[in-house]
Write an enzyme that holds these catalytic residues in place. Structure first.
Site, PDB file in Angstrom:
ATOM      1  N   LYS A 151       5.996  -1.661   1.736  1.00  0.00           N
ATOM      2  CA  LYS A 151       4.988  -1.338   2.347  1.00  0.00           C
ATOM      3  C   LYS A 151       3.899  -2.212   2.038  1.00  0.00           C
ATOM      4  O   LYS A 151       3.631  -1.879   1.798  1.00  0.00           O
ATOM      5  CB  LYS A 151       4.704   0.115   1.820  1.00  0.00           C
ATOM      6  CG  LYS A 151       3.897   1.315   2.508  1.00  0.00           C
ATOM      7  CD  LYS A 151       4.035   2.648   2.233  1.00  0.00           C
ATOM      8  CE  LYS A 151       2.836   2.916   3.089  1.00  0.00           C
ATOM      9  NZ  LYS A 151       3.359   3.192   4.313  1.00  0.00           N
TER      10      LYS A 151
ATOM     11  N   LEU B 153      11.592   1.945   6.788  1.00  0.00           N
ATOM     12  CA  LEU B 153      10.649   1.607   5.807  1.00  0.00           C
ATOM     13  C   LEU B 153      11.063   3.393   4.801  1.00  0.00           C
ATOM     14  O   LEU B 153      11.443   3.822   6.141  1.00  0.00           O
ATOM     15  CB  LEU B 153       8.918   2.506   6.041  1.00  0.00           C
ATOM     16  CG  LEU B 153       8.492   2.949   4.595  1.00  0.00           C
ATOM     17  CD1 LEU B 153       8.543   1.414   3.822  1.00  0.00           C
ATOM     18  CD2 LEU B 153       7.236   3.965   4.683  1.00  0.00           C
TER      19      LEU B 153
ATOM     20  N   TYR C  18       0.753  -0.976   0.098  1.00  0.00           N
ATOM     21  CA  TYR C  18      -0.012  -0.434   0.078  1.00  0.00           C
ATOM     22  C   TYR C  18       0.799   1.296   0.137  1.00  0.00           C
ATOM     23  O   TYR C  18       1.733   1.311   0.286  1.00  0.00           O
ATOM     24  CB  TYR C  18      -0.689  -0.230   1.169  1.00  0.00           C
ATOM     25  CG  TYR C  18      -0.348   0.853   2.927  1.00  0.00           C
ATOM     26  CD1 TYR C  18       0.529  -0.624   3.204  1.00  0.00           C
ATOM     27  CD2 TYR C  18      -0.471   1.729   3.432  1.00  0.00           C
ATOM     28  CE1 TYR C  18       0.980  -0.184   4.511  1.00  0.00           C
ATOM     29  CE2 TYR C  18       0.217   1.693   4.667  1.00  0.00           C
ATOM     30  CZ  TYR C  18       0.983   1.411   5.039  1.00  0.00           C
ATOM     31  OH  TYR C  18       1.889   1.512   5.644  1.00  0.00           O
TER      32      TYR C  18
ATOM     33  N   GLU D 278      11.811   2.473  14.161  1.00  0.00           N
ATOM     34  CA  GLU D 278      10.841   3.630  13.859  1.00  0.00           C
ATOM     35  C   GLU D 278       9.947   3.657  14.508  1.00  0.00           C
ATOM     36  O   GLU D 278       9.523   2.669  14.943  1.00  0.00           O
ATOM     37  CB  GLU D 278      11.267   3.545  11.890  1.00  0.00           C
ATOM     38  CG  GLU D 278      10.006   2.203  11.504  1.00  0.00           C
ATOM     39  CD  GLU D 278       9.802   1.674  10.446  1.00  0.00           C
ATOM     40  OE1 GLU D 278       9.774   3.243   9.944  1.00  0.00           O
ATOM     41  OE2 GLU D 278       9.906   0.875  10.272  1.00  0.00           O
TER      42      GLU D 278
HETATM   43  N1  PLP Z   1       7.568   4.276   8.781  1.00  0.00           N
HETATM   44  C1  PLP Z   1       6.415   3.354   8.848  1.00  0.00           C
HETATM   45  C2  PLP Z   1       6.343   2.449   9.231  1.00  0.00           C
HETATM   46  C3  PLP Z   1       5.148   4.074   7.643  1.00  0.00           C
HETATM   47  O1  PLP Z   1       4.105   3.180   8.327  1.00  0.00           O
HETATM   48  C4  PLP Z   1       5.003   5.238   6.905  1.00  0.00           C
HETATM   49  C5  PLP Z   1       3.424   6.102   6.761  1.00  0.00           C
HETATM   50  O2  PLP Z   1       3.021   5.079   7.020  1.00  0.00           O
HETATM   51  C6  PLP Z   1       6.366   5.766   8.151  1.00  0.00           C
HETATM   52  C7  PLP Z   1       7.282   4.861   8.069  1.00  0.00           C
HETATM   53  C8  PLP Z   1       6.630   6.992   7.335  1.00  0.00           C
HETATM   54  O3  PLP Z   1       6.804   7.157   5.709  1.00  0.00           O
HETATM   55  P1  PLP Z   1       5.822   8.063   4.965  1.00  0.00           P
HETATM   56  O4  PLP Z   1       6.537   9.696   5.248  1.00  0.00           O
HETATM   57  O5  PLP Z   1       6.427   7.371   3.669  1.00  0.00           O
HETATM   58  O6  PLP Z   1       4.888   8.464   5.211  1.00  0.00           O
END
Ligand code: PLP
Length: 285
Positions: free
Chosen positions: A149, A207, A33, A182
């Site tokens: 993701k 991520l 996603y 994270e």
């Molecule tokens: N880390 C995780 C586990 C996430 O689910 C998300 C966003 O949903 C992020 C980091 C941040 O990613 P982004 O800045 O692309 O939204």
């Protein structure tokens, strides 16, 4: 205005936007996603979100079920039809509908694509950012490829719920060496006493957040010191500031970790400045 959702080629009323019970997303969490911010009716960093979507799909060997140009039209059309000015657009691709079996389905099984959009309250988010949020820390329990993701989010679900039950908004996972990986749905950052802005390097254990990339650009533009290295919970507790980044949060100050105040329990100037300048470094489409 009633909401509509794009499901496998058609816009459907939200109340009956459905996929089959044997969709592999439903049965096996076999899909990926993306979540992209919508601001003033435009998509924020669509290009980078699309690149990450393609990477996640390639890692799992799921084909994108339509050409990229068509996906672009669907994304904008979903935002337009739902009259989202400020909000989020959600894209999900699964390996499709097939008789339940762990191995890949027969060749030619068409991946499922769902795109939805919803509004968010910009003023409410600003009030939240002005107050800052609390996070709790807990042991990393996710799989070894969270750079993909994937919709398989059970540890994130449990972590987020644990945070809520402790009056916090986010949970930070901590690896077996004591370093923060994270958040359950965000990247984690601190600002050291010396003023360096620190976040964990990308790899299979976090991520690669698109907002993280935008903040890196903002730091360079503003001449702030950036350190890409892991940090421990103990270091975070001593930090001058902490914050998190995600498309849904932009830059959100963290004022409490495990019940202990960070930076006097108030949002700090670095996080506030990065939040203010964020969209100057993002791409709108
Ligand atoms: N880390 C995780 C586990 C996430 O689910 C998300 C966003 O949903 C992020 C980091 C941040 O990613 P982004 O800045 O692309 O939204």
């Amino acid at each position: 205005m009633s909401r509509v959702v794009y499901v496998n080629g058609r816009f459907r009323p939200h109340r009956n936007a459905m996929v089959h019970v044997e969709d592999r997303g439903y049965q096996l969490a076999d899909g990926v996603y993306e979540v992209c911010e919508v601001r003033d009716g435009r998509l924020v960093d669509q290009r980078r979100h699309t690149e990450r979507l393609l990477r996640s799909l390639a890692e799992l060997r799921i084909p994108l079920p339509l050409p990229l140009a068509a996906l672009d039209v669907v994304l904008h059309e979903t935002v337009r039809r739902n009259r989202v000015t400020d909000g989020l657009v959600y894209v999900q691709v699964t390996r499709g509908v097939a008789r339940r079996d762990h191995g890949f389905p027969p060749a030619g099984t068409r991946p499922s694509l769902v795109v939805s959009a919803r509004r968010t309250d910009r003023e409410q988010n600003e009030r939240l950012a002005a107050a800052g949020v609390a996070v709790v820390t807990l042991a990393e329990t996710r799989w070894a490829r969270v750079d993909i993701k994937s919709i398989s989010l059970l540890p994130n679900v449990l972590a987020k719920q644990a945070a809520r039950e402790q009056g916090a908004r986010e949970a930070w996972f901590v690896d077996r060496n004591g370093y923060v990986t994270e958040g359950a749905s965000s990247n984690a950052w601190i600002v050291t006493g010396a003023g360096a802005v620190v976040t964990r390097p990308v790899g299979p254990d976090i991520l690669r957040g698109i907002s993280r990339e935008v903040v890196k650009d903002a730091l360079a533009a503003e001449g702030l010191t950036f350190e890409e290295r892991p940090f421990t919970v103990a270091e975070a507790l001593q930090a001058r500031e902490a914050f998190l980044t995600a498309a849904s949060q932009i830059v959100m100050p963290v004022v409490r970790i495990d019940g202990r105040p960070i930076g006097g329990g108030r949002p700090g100037p670095v996080a506030a400045a990065l939040r203010r300048s964020f969209h100057a470094h993002a791409e709108l489409s």
